[in-house]
Design an enzyme around this catalytic site. Structure first.
Site, PDB file in Angstrom:
ATOM      1  CB  CYS A 115      11.527   7.002  41.928  1.00 13.71           C
ATOM      2  SG  CYS A 115      11.064   5.390  41.294  1.00 13.71           S
ATOM      3  CG  HIS A 261       8.410   9.526  40.822  1.00 16.35           C
ATOM      4  ND1 HIS A 261       8.715   9.182  39.518  1.00 16.35           N
ATOM      5  CD2 HIS A 261       8.304   8.357  41.512  1.00 16.35           C
ATOM      6  CE1 HIS A 261       8.796   7.863  39.444  1.00 16.35           C
ATOM      7  NE2 HIS A 261       8.541   7.344  40.622  1.00 16.35           N
ATOM      8  CG  ASN A 291       7.420   4.580  38.264  1.00 10.51           C
ATOM      9  OD1 ASN A 291       8.382   5.225  37.864  1.00 10.51           O
ATOM     10  ND2 ASN A 291       7.275   4.244  39.532  1.00 10.51           N
TER      11      ASN A 291
HETATM   12  N1  COA Z   1      -2.664  -8.161  38.062  1.00  7.65           N
HETATM   13  C1  COA Z   1      -3.516  -8.880  38.775  1.00  7.65           C
HETATM   14  N2  COA Z   1      -3.279  -9.244  40.044  1.00  7.65           N
HETATM   15  C2  COA Z   1      -2.119  -8.873  40.582  1.00  7.65           C
HETATM   16  C3  COA Z   1      -1.166  -8.107  39.878  1.00  7.65           C
HETATM   17  C4  COA Z   1      -1.483  -7.764  38.553  1.00  7.65           C
HETATM   18  N3  COA Z   1      -0.662  -7.035  37.792  1.00  7.65           N
HETATM   19  N4  COA Z   1      -0.115  -7.877  40.685  1.00  7.65           N
HETATM   20  C5  COA Z   1      -0.383  -8.445  41.853  1.00  7.65           C
HETATM   21  N5  COA Z   1      -1.592  -9.063  41.798  1.00  7.65           N
HETATM   22  C6  COA Z   1      -2.291  -9.806  42.849  1.00  7.65           C
HETATM   23  C7  COA Z   1      -1.340 -10.327  43.908  1.00  7.65           C
HETATM   24  O1  COA Z   1      -0.799 -11.562  43.520  1.00  7.65           O
HETATM   25  C8  COA Z   1      -2.262 -10.442  45.099  1.00  7.65           C
HETATM   26  O2  COA Z   1      -3.004 -11.611  44.972  1.00  7.65           O
HETATM   27  P1  COA Z   1      -3.382 -12.502  46.272  1.00  7.65           P
HETATM   28  O3  COA Z   1      -4.217 -11.601  47.115  1.00  7.65           O
HETATM   29  O4  COA Z   1      -4.113 -13.646  45.681  1.00  7.65           O
HETATM   30  O5  COA Z   1      -2.071 -12.842  46.891  1.00  7.65           O
HETATM   31  C9  COA Z   1      -3.234  -9.282  44.933  1.00  7.65           C
HETATM   32  O6  COA Z   1      -3.159  -8.909  43.541  1.00  7.65           O
HETATM   33  C10 COA Z   1      -2.889  -8.077  45.772  1.00  7.65           C
HETATM   34  O7  COA Z   1      -1.505  -7.796  45.625  1.00  7.65           O
HETATM   35  P2  COA Z   1      -0.811  -6.581  46.325  1.00  7.65           P
HETATM   36  O8  COA Z   1       0.633  -6.604  45.967  1.00  7.65           O
HETATM   37  O9  COA Z   1      -1.197  -6.558  47.769  1.00  7.65           O
HETATM   38  O10 COA Z   1      -1.550  -5.388  45.586  1.00  7.65           O
HETATM   39  P3  COA Z   1      -1.561  -3.879  45.958  1.00  7.65           P
HETATM   40  O11 COA Z   1      -2.931  -3.454  46.224  1.00  7.65           O
HETATM   41  O12 COA Z   1      -0.511  -3.528  46.958  1.00  7.65           O
HETATM   42  O13 COA Z   1      -1.134  -3.218  44.589  1.00  7.65           O
HETATM   43  C11 COA Z   1       0.790  -2.191  43.656  1.00  7.65           C
HETATM   44  C12 COA Z   1       0.134  -3.487  44.077  1.00  7.65           C
HETATM   45  C13 COA Z   1       2.170  -2.535  43.157  1.00  7.65           C
HETATM   46  C14 COA Z   1      -0.027  -1.581  42.518  1.00  7.65           C
HETATM   47  C15 COA Z   1       0.821  -1.212  44.829  1.00  7.65           C
HETATM   48  O14 COA Z   1       1.313  -1.843  45.975  1.00  7.65           O
HETATM   49  C16 COA Z   1       1.642  -0.010  44.557  1.00  7.65           C
HETATM   50  O15 COA Z   1       1.310   0.784  43.702  1.00  7.65           O
HETATM   51  N6  COA Z   1       2.724   0.196  45.324  1.00  7.65           N
HETATM   52  C17 COA Z   1       3.612   1.302  45.156  1.00  7.65           C
HETATM   53  C18 COA Z   1       4.340   1.109  43.883  1.00  7.65           C
HETATM   54  C19 COA Z   1       5.211   2.250  43.528  1.00  7.65           C
HETATM   55  O16 COA Z   1       4.780   3.360  43.530  1.00  7.65           O
HETATM   56  N7  COA Z   1       6.425   1.934  43.188  1.00  7.65           N
HETATM   57  C20 COA Z   1       7.354   2.873  42.742  1.00  7.65           C
HETATM   58  C21 COA Z   1       7.867   3.665  43.877  1.00  7.65           C
HETATM   59  S1  COA Z   1       8.564   5.051  43.307  1.00  7.65           S
END
Ligand code: COA
Length: 334
Positions: A115, A261, A291
């Site tokens: 990224c 980004h 992204n």
């Molecule tokens: N749809 C529905 N539910 C989903 C899902 C989706 N696409 N992806 C994950 N879940 C569920 C998980 O299984 C989890 O369920 P559980 O509580 O029953 O175990 C719940 O949602 C929460 O998951 P979690 O991973 O804790 O969610 P989050 O709030 O952290 O959001 C991201 C996930 C990926 C959106 C978030 O962590 C994020 O944006 N992180 C940074 C990502 C990023 O910027 N990456 C690139 C870096 S440059």
């Protein structure tokens, strides 16, 4: 010492739009969940059999940047290509772009900083121009994520975020006050495995993998510890922007446009609040493209310019954070 500036910008995204509702047809997810956590409404994913490889999309963005800069492709004296999704394991896409542009045998360098790749690539190109070695460098960020994503419910924490696309700029020797003021690069390899794609790799012997033929082996898909990445991203993004401002003795209110980004809209909004920036000081288009990793900043820059949101004399900051971890910023006087 010379100075460099961006004189041409271009971008390309595949035609095929995939909405959150489209994803919800085959993944247990919903438009509400994706919108609330990421701000993403749709992304571009190539269709199977599409000719849009990473280098092909990079070529389209490059042609637009070359035209936009008003130069000939034959004026390019170096290529820097940033991607985490190259056409081939080797050679990298830089040489494919040199071939497909049909230009003379200029150097082509591939940057592997995920990224942060585009900002790293700009920094590398800036150094070459500063020393006087090159005058016109083509800097590209392109990604073809969609064929490599786990598009089942198992992969939903990752696959809903990423999109395909490419952006490119021409970085030229500057003969006035405008141009790149400084670039700042960082890494923390301690967290390499928190956002990664492990295989295939030289520590995973291909014959052993083939022999195992294990359907539960998910190391071919990108892995992301989302919460962990989020927490580090908001801290490092802000740090590296402040570093750029301090080095140039300017304040957050002096920024005319921050192009972060496009990792996650919530990350951008968090940084905006933390830095006390207004809505018109930050550009976001993740809602439409997801992204696109190394491509996200040049695509956003290209659209911001098309929309007339950056003017001559503006202070523009690009900042990125991603897998590695790596993070970086570049401050420019437009
Ligand atoms: N749809 C529905 N539910 C989903 C899902 C989706 N696409 N992806 C994950 N879940 C569920 C998980 O299984 C989890 O369920 P559980 O509580 O029953 O175990 C719940 O949602 C929460 O998951 P979690 O991973 O804790 O969610 P989050 O709030 O952290 O959001 C991201 C996930 C990926 C959106 C978030 O962590 C994020 O944006 N992180 C940074 C990502 C990023 O910027 N990456 C690139 C870096 S440059």
């Amino acid at each position: 010492m010379y100075k460099s500036k961006i004189t041409g910008v271009g971008h390309y995204v595949p035609e095929n739009v995939v909405t959150n509702n489209d994803l919800a047809q085959h993944i247990e997810t919903s438009d509400e969940w994706i919108t609330e956590r990421t701000g993403i409404k749709e992304r571009r994913w190539v269709k199977e059999g599409d000719s849009n490889t990473t280098s092909a999309m990079g070529l389209k963005a490059s042609k637009m940047a070359i035209e936009n800069a008003g130069i000939s492709k034959d004026d390019i004296d170096f290529i820097v290509f940033a991607t985490l999704s190259p056409d081939y394991y080797f050679p990298g896409p830089g040489v494919l772009l040199q071939r497909d542009l049909g230009i003379k045998e200029v150097g082509a360098l591939d940057v592997r900083n995920q990224c942060s790749g585009f900002v790293y690539a700009i920094s590398v190109a800036d150094q070459f121009i500063k020393t006087g070695m090159y005058k016109n460098i083509l800097v590209v960020g392109a990604e073809l994520h969609s064929p490599g994503l786990d598009k089942t419910t198992r992969g939903r924490g990752v696959s809903i975020i990423f999109g395909d696309g490419a952006g490119a700029v021409i970085l030229q020797r500057s003969d006035d006050e405008s141009g790149i003021l400084s670039t700042h690069l960082h890494s923390e390899g301690q967290h390499a495995e928190e956002l990664c794609l492990i295989g295939p790799a030289t520590n995973r012997w291909v014959d052993k993998i083939m022999e195992a033929n294990d359907p539960t082996d998910i190391s071919y898909y990108p892995y992301m510890n989302g919460n962990f990445v989020f927490k580090h991203a908001v801290t490092r993004f802000a740090e590296v922007i402040v570093e750029a401002l301090q080095q140039n003795k300017v304040r957050p209110e002096d920024i005319d446009m921050l192009i972060p980004h496009q990792a996650n809209l919530r990350i951008s909004q968090f940084i905006q609040r933390k830095m006390g920036l207004s809505d018109d000081q930050v550009y976001n288009n993740i809602m439409r493209y997801g992204n696109t990793t190394a491509a996200s900043i040049p695509i956003a820059l290209s659209e911001a310019l098309q929309e007339g949101k950056i003017k001559k004399g503006d202070l523009v900051c690009m900042a990125a954070f991603g897998s590695g971890f790596t993070w970086a910023s570049a401050l420019m006087r437009w």
